[in-house]
Design a protein around this motif. Structure first.
Motif, PDB file in Angstrom:
ATOM      1  N   CYS A 822     -47.069  25.146  18.201  1.00  0.00           N
ATOM      2  CA  CYS A 822     -48.475  25.835  18.387  1.00  0.00           C
ATOM      3  C   CYS A 822     -47.784  27.096  18.574  1.00  0.00           C
ATOM      4  CB  CYS A 822     -49.328  25.165  19.524  1.00  0.00           C
ATOM      5  SG  CYS A 822     -48.300  24.691  20.949  1.00  0.00           S
ATOM      6  N   SER A 823     -48.850  28.011  18.537  1.00  0.00           N
ATOM      7  CA  SER A 823     -48.794  29.499  18.709  1.00  0.00           C
ATOM      8  C   SER A 823     -50.081  30.302  18.956  1.00  0.00           C
ATOM      9  CB  SER A 823     -47.912  30.225  17.438  1.00  0.00           C
ATOM     10  OG  SER A 823     -48.785  30.053  16.504  1.00  0.00           O
ATOM     11  N   THR A 824     -49.971  31.396  19.757  1.00  0.00           N
ATOM     12  CA  THR A 824     -51.240  32.140  20.137  1.00  0.00           C
ATOM     13  C   THR A 824     -51.468  33.434  19.719  1.00  0.00           C
ATOM     14  OG1 THR A 824     -49.918  33.087  21.971  1.00  0.00           O
ATOM     15  CG2 THR A 824     -51.187  30.762  22.060  1.00  0.00           C
ATOM     16  N   LEU A 846     -56.009  17.635  25.535  1.00  0.00           N
ATOM     17  CA  LEU A 846     -55.224  18.894  25.369  1.00  0.00           C
ATOM     18  C   LEU A 846     -55.453  19.816  26.607  1.00  0.00           C
ATOM     19  CD1 LEU A 846     -56.197  19.735  21.585  1.00  0.00           C
ATOM     20  CD2 LEU A 846     -54.023  18.337  22.407  1.00  0.00           C
ATOM     21  N   ASN A 847     -54.314  20.248  27.011  1.00  0.00           N
ATOM     22  CA  ASN A 847     -54.356  21.201  28.444  1.00  0.00           C
ATOM     23  C   ASN A 847     -53.379  22.085  28.096  1.00  0.00           C
ATOM     24  OD1 ASN A 847     -55.239  21.926  30.642  1.00  0.00           O
ATOM     25  ND2 ASN A 847     -53.215  20.788  31.761  1.00  0.00           N
ATOM     26  N   VAL A 890     -48.822  23.886  25.651  1.00  0.00           N
ATOM     27  CA  VAL A 890     -49.936  22.926  25.364  1.00  0.00           C
ATOM     28  C   VAL A 890     -49.302  21.559  25.592  1.00  0.00           C
ATOM     29  CG1 VAL A 890     -51.539  21.659  23.821  1.00  0.00           C
ATOM     30  CG2 VAL A 890     -51.521  24.267  23.627  1.00  0.00           C
ATOM     31  N   LEU A 891     -50.070  20.889  26.530  1.00  0.00           N
ATOM     32  CA  LEU A 891     -49.834  19.544  26.831  1.00  0.00           C
ATOM     33  C   LEU A 891     -50.804  18.513  26.238  1.00  0.00           C
ATOM     34  CD1 LEU A 891     -49.075  19.679  30.876  1.00  0.00           C
ATOM     35  CD2 LEU A 891     -47.770  20.207  29.059  1.00  0.00           C
ATOM     36  N   ALA A 892     -50.208  17.510  25.521  1.00  0.00           N
ATOM     37  CA  ALA A 892     -51.119  16.643  24.964  1.00  0.00           C
ATOM     38  C   ALA A 892     -50.963  15.180  25.346  1.00  0.00           C
ATOM     39  CB  ALA A 892     -50.786  16.639  23.188  1.00  0.00           C
ATOM     40  N   ARG A 893     -51.874  14.319  25.602  1.00  0.00           N
ATOM     41  CA  ARG A 893     -51.796  12.944  25.867  1.00  0.00           C
ATOM     42  C   ARG A 893     -52.989  12.452  25.337  1.00  0.00           C
ATOM     43  NH1 ARG A 893     -54.570  11.949  30.964  1.00  0.00           N
ATOM     44  NH2 ARG A 893     -55.154  14.113  31.745  1.00  0.00           N
ATOM     45  N   ILE A 903     -43.997  24.518  23.820  1.00  0.00           N
ATOM     46  CA  ILE A 903     -43.717  25.924  24.430  1.00  0.00           C
ATOM     47  C   ILE A 903     -44.347  26.894  23.147  1.00  0.00           C
ATOM     48  CG2 ILE A 903     -42.232  27.845  24.943  1.00  0.00           C
ATOM     49  CD1 ILE A 903     -42.329  25.349  26.774  1.00  0.00           C
ATOM     50  N   LEU A 904     -45.412  27.641  23.691  1.00  0.00           N
ATOM     51  CA  LEU A 904     -45.976  28.720  22.630  1.00  0.00           C
ATOM     52  C   LEU A 904     -45.076  29.914  22.418  1.00  0.00           C
ATOM     53  CD1 LEU A 904     -49.518  28.793  24.097  1.00  0.00           C
ATOM     54  CD2 LEU A 904     -48.530  27.114  22.420  1.00  0.00           C
TER      55      LEU A 904
END
Length: 905
Positions: A822-824, A846-847, A890-893, A903-904
């Motif tokens: 991911c990136s922003t 997603l958090n 971003v945390l994904a579960r 880490i972005l």
């Protein structure tokens, strides 16, 4: 007295001189200023000699010093550093606050400077002190507790004869009883604050005028049916009081101009006012091309500035009354089913919204409300209801600007509804006295004058659970008429009965307030015993959900509290409702969770299953009402119980106290989409929903049914035509769902046929049998379930391999654990999820977190808590709102995917 004054005037003449040399609080006619801060102390320590305490120069060094213009006692003490709200809200710490300290009156004191001179007049304006107050200025009494009473008891006091260069104001606020005073009570919403909301919770102002003083500005608009295409009338009104002993002729000037800019409309006339009398100044004109104000989902929110000024014969300004307003009309009617239907600007308006709760300590935070209003609109709601929590002027100004409708009104279950026919009161509250009617009338007059010009205000409910009696009802109506109220006035939010002067209220309050399954909302016949199901206007109802996600839970629950959530499912919990409430535990909710999903294996497992439960419950409620908008008995509106929590709560909120959106939020968001397709659990049909005024034309619906192994058991594509502001059943899935083994997934995708753009995507998990409701044994708060759906097969889903990436594509992507990239760009992150497996990937959450691993808040997602069918790929985006920390990961579960942290870059 000399001895008392000597001891009190410890600051000496130097302090008095300093006050006198300070800039005047107000310095020009028409100017009003808020008392900006307070010195606060209990009468147990400071004494009760208000004559002495309201002299300038009193030594308050030992008092609490509060840099807030308005706060209850607890709110003030938090602001002064006596208490810390994070500590108060942790576990059951709130219960340890000493409530005995609030059994005596407390003092609010402040000094300020004025510049009195002949021809200058000064007024003290209150907007409500709970429960009642004595007011002293410069050693003299301005008002006593028999008159300055009630949370909404706003009054204007002429203090010209008391004003001096240096002034000292003292307000003695008396202890509040929710049952015996006109306060802002909590009933069973949450534990009560130790001070019961006592204090100066709204601003106190000082105003300066010349010889003629104006009351609040009222704006009356008249729109033609052809909105914006024909001229509109606008009338400015304000009461003008001649403060002198001789007649005065003033030039009254009105002006109206768009806030966004444009040529102002200005006009005036001469008015002669007899000595020491009050007259209504009325100025009427025509706006040739009015810009029309709409609820956000239907259009723009152009606002106009209105001013009415009065100047004397010598050209000197005497006073100004100002406000903003919008050109719009709201009406309501009761249909043949005795259900209320609103219209806005002539269009039938289905109300979808929630019940707003202020902070437990009534602390006002304009930025917090701005975020909550944006969240409300992001969810897809168009309305908030204020049950006796009418907040402050800024609340309505924000709603005006953002296009959020507001149902205002009085609250239930306490003094406000202490009628002889109310058998539901918790204590034997005496019926109203003559003085109570005076207080209630003053409250209505004040709230009407504050709300009258705001286009966001949709109606006023003069009763909640019960209707006002035959003395109060006409009193309320007359007060609203005197304020030139143009919105509906509704007798109450329930159908118990009604005031004859108002007629039936057309709203139902039949629950539920605790968990019910998703098929509850679609089970509408016979409607006589289907309570809160999706028909008519539900003024407050919901499935009792709103479980915060784990990151929020850890902010306010101890380890033992967290253990209780999944190890002691029937235990009473402090962070539910009040201890005497029917909702002090999660027993009904947890019974359903255990029966439908199996016993949780851990805290994390419990929280994830709770998010699934909350998502499903909220989606079904709002989809049910939206789907049945055009049913034989239409679903005309629903107010969800509740929108927000007054403190960190385990239920009854769309988002949690920390503004973290979780499963319930995103279920409501899916269910409230403007254009949508929804599944009816009872009739196994699909509805096409269009809540817009302008979206129409050809649509394509793709339907797939997939079992837990990923096998497609049904697939079809249907061509449709959508029409604005309608809903209709378009497809039956009865045969497609006739042979469910355990659980299947239904995916509904609605697209614009011309562009192939996806408008709505929705995935359901459906068991072999729906939950069985025991309607005959319904309680006011819940309908029992005798047999639960079985979703335990979803605990055994094979692990899915999901690629989760984020872009913009031109920036560097960085791969982290689990293969997530991911990136922003700025404050927006676009996340793409692709299920590479042959099995469904169920309920992926997603958090966004910051460098400390904490939630990035506030924020809005286009979608979240999503389920992907095999080989499916979707993108969602998240935007951090102003004030949020910089996101770094971003945390994904999910139910059947490995956890991943990225880490972005």
């Amino acid at each position: 007295m000399h001895t008392t004054l000597t001891s009190l005037l410890g600051l000496g003449l130097s302090a008095i001189a300093a006050t006198a040399n300070a800039a005047a609080l107000v310095s020009a006619p028409g100017q009003a200023a808020v008392i900006p801060k307070w010195d606060l102390e209990s009468t147990a320590k400071a004494g009760s000699d208000l004559t002495a305490l309201s002299q300038t120069g009193v030594n308050t060094a030992s008092w609490h010093h509060v840099n807030e213009s308005k706060c209850t006692l607890m709110g003030c003490l938090i602001a002064a550093g006596v208490y810390n709200d994070s500590q108060l809200f942790y576990s059951d710490n709130l219960a340890s606050v000493d409530a005995n300290q609030f059994l005596v009156p407390w003092l609010y004191r402040q000094e300020f400077t004025l510049d009195p001179a002949p021809g200058k007049h000064y007024f003290l304006q209150t907007h409500g002190v709970t429960s009642r107050a004595d007011i002293y200025l410069n050693g003299k009494q301005v008002a006593d507790k028999s008159f300055q009473t009630g949370a909404y008891g706003g009054h204007v006091y002429d203090i010209t004869s008391l004003a001096a260069a240096a002034n000292a104001l003292v307000i003695r606020a008396y202890p509040t009883s929710y049952y015996y005073d006109f306060a802002l009570g909590w009933v069973d919403w949450n534990p009560w604050p130790a001070d019961n909301g006592t204090g100066v919770w709204r601003d106190v102002e000082v105003k300066q005028t010349g010889s003629v003083a104006l009351g609040p500005l009222r704006v009356v608009t008249g729109l033609s049916p052809q909105l914006g295409k024909q001229p509109a009338n606008v009338t400015l009104k304000a009461k003008a009081t001649n403060l002198e002993k001789t007649a005065i002729t003033v030039s009254a000037s009105g002006s109206v101009v768009l806030e966004a800019g444009g040529e102002p409309l200005v006009w005036s006339k001469l008015v002669t006012i007899p000595p020491l009398t009050t007259t209504d100044i009325i100025l009427t004109n025509t706006v040739q091309k009015p810009s029309i104000w709409w609820p956000k989902q239907w259009g723009d929110q152009p606002l106009y500035k209105a001013n009415l000024t009065v100047t004397t014969a010598d050209g000197a300004l005497s006073d100004v009354a100002a406000s903003t307003f919008g050109f719009r009309t709201v009406t309501s009617q009761v249909n043949s089913f005795n259900d209320t239907l609103f219209t806005v600007n002539g269009q039938p308006f289905q109300v979808l919204g929630g019940g707003y709760a202020p902070d437990m300590f009534l602390r006002w935070d304009a930025k917090k409300w701005e975020t909550e209003a944006q969240y409300t609109l992001n969810v897809g709601f168009n309305t908030v209801r204020l049950e006796g929590k009418n907040e402050h002027l800024e609340f309505f100004e924000t709603a005006d600007r953002l296009g959020l409708m507001v149902l205002a009104g009085w609250e239930c279950c306490d003094k406000w509804e202490a009628w002889s026919y109310n058998n539901d009161l918790a204590v034997a509250t005496p019926v109203w006295t003559a003085a109570d009617y005076v207080t209630a009338n003053a409250s209505m007059i004040h709230e009407a004058s504050m709300l009258q010009t705001h286009p966001s205000v949709m109606a006023y409910l003069v009763g909640s659970d019960y209707w006002p009696d035959d003395t109060a009802a006409p009193m309320y109506v007359n007060a609203l008429k005197a304020a030139d109220w143009q919105m509906p006035v509704i007798t109450s939010a329930s159908k118990r009965s009604y005031a004859p002067i108002l007629g039936p209220g057309g709203m139902k309050m039949d629950g539920p307030y605790d968990w019910v399954p998703p098929n509850y909302w679609y089970d509408t016949e016979p409607s006589a015993d289907r309570l809160g199901a999706a028909f008519g206007f539900g003024s407050e109802q919901g499935a009792g959900v709103g479980t915060p996600d784990l990151s929020s839970l850890k902010k306010f629950l101890s380890q033992s509290d967290l253990d209780d959530l999944w190890k002691n499912p029937d235990k009473d919990l402090f962070h539910m409702s009040s201890a005497t409430s029917s909702f002090h535990n999660r027993k009904i909710y947890n019974t359903a969770l255990w029966k439908r999903w199996g016993s949780p294996s851990s805290l994390e497992d419990y929280v994830l299953k709770a998010q699934i439960t909350d998502y499903e419950a909220n989606r079904a409620e709002f989809e049910g009402f939206a789907a049945l908008w055009n049913a034989k008995r239409p679903a005309t509106g629903v107010i969800y119980w509740m929108l927000t929590g007054a403190f960190p709560s385990l239920h009854w909120n769309i988002w949690d106290y920390y503004q973290h959106p979780a499963g319930g939020y995103f279920g409501a968001k899916v269910g409230s989409r403007v254009e949508h397709v929804a599944y009816d659990y009872v009739h196994k049909s699909v509805y096409l929903i269009n809540r817009s005024l302008d979206k129409q034309g050809a649509r394509t619906l793709d339907v797939q049914v997939v079992d837990t192994t990923g096998k497609v058991t049904y697939s079809t594509t249907t061509k449709l035509t959508t029409t604005p502001n309608t809903s209709k059943s378009i497809l039956s899935l009865t045969s497609a769902l006739s042979n469910i083994k355990d659980v299947v997934f239904i995916r509904l995708v609605l697209s614009d046929t011309a562009t192939s753009t996806v408008i709505s995507r929705n995935v359901y998990w459906v068991a072999k049998a729906i939950d069985t409701l025991d309607w005959p044994n319904s309680e006011w708060y819940v309908t029992p379930v005798t047999k639960y759906s079985d979703y335990t097969a979803l605990n055994k889903l094979a692990t899915a391999n999901v690629s989760i990436t984020a872009s913009p594509a031109t920036t560097n992507n960085k791969t982290g654990p689990g293969g997530v990239k991911c990136s922003t760009t700025g404050t927006t992150t676009v996340v793409t999820l692709e299920n590479l497996s042959s099995v469904p990937a169920f309920f992926i959450t997603l958090n966004l977190v910051d460098s400390a691993g904490k939630d990035v808040l506030p924020l809005t997602w286009t979608d979240n808590y999503v389920t992907l069918l095999p080989k499916e790929k979707i993108s969602v985006s998240v935007s951090a709102l102003p004030g949020a920390a910089a996101p770094v990961a971003v945390l994904a579960r999910g139910k059947n995917i490995p956890k991943a942290t990225v880490i972005l870059s």
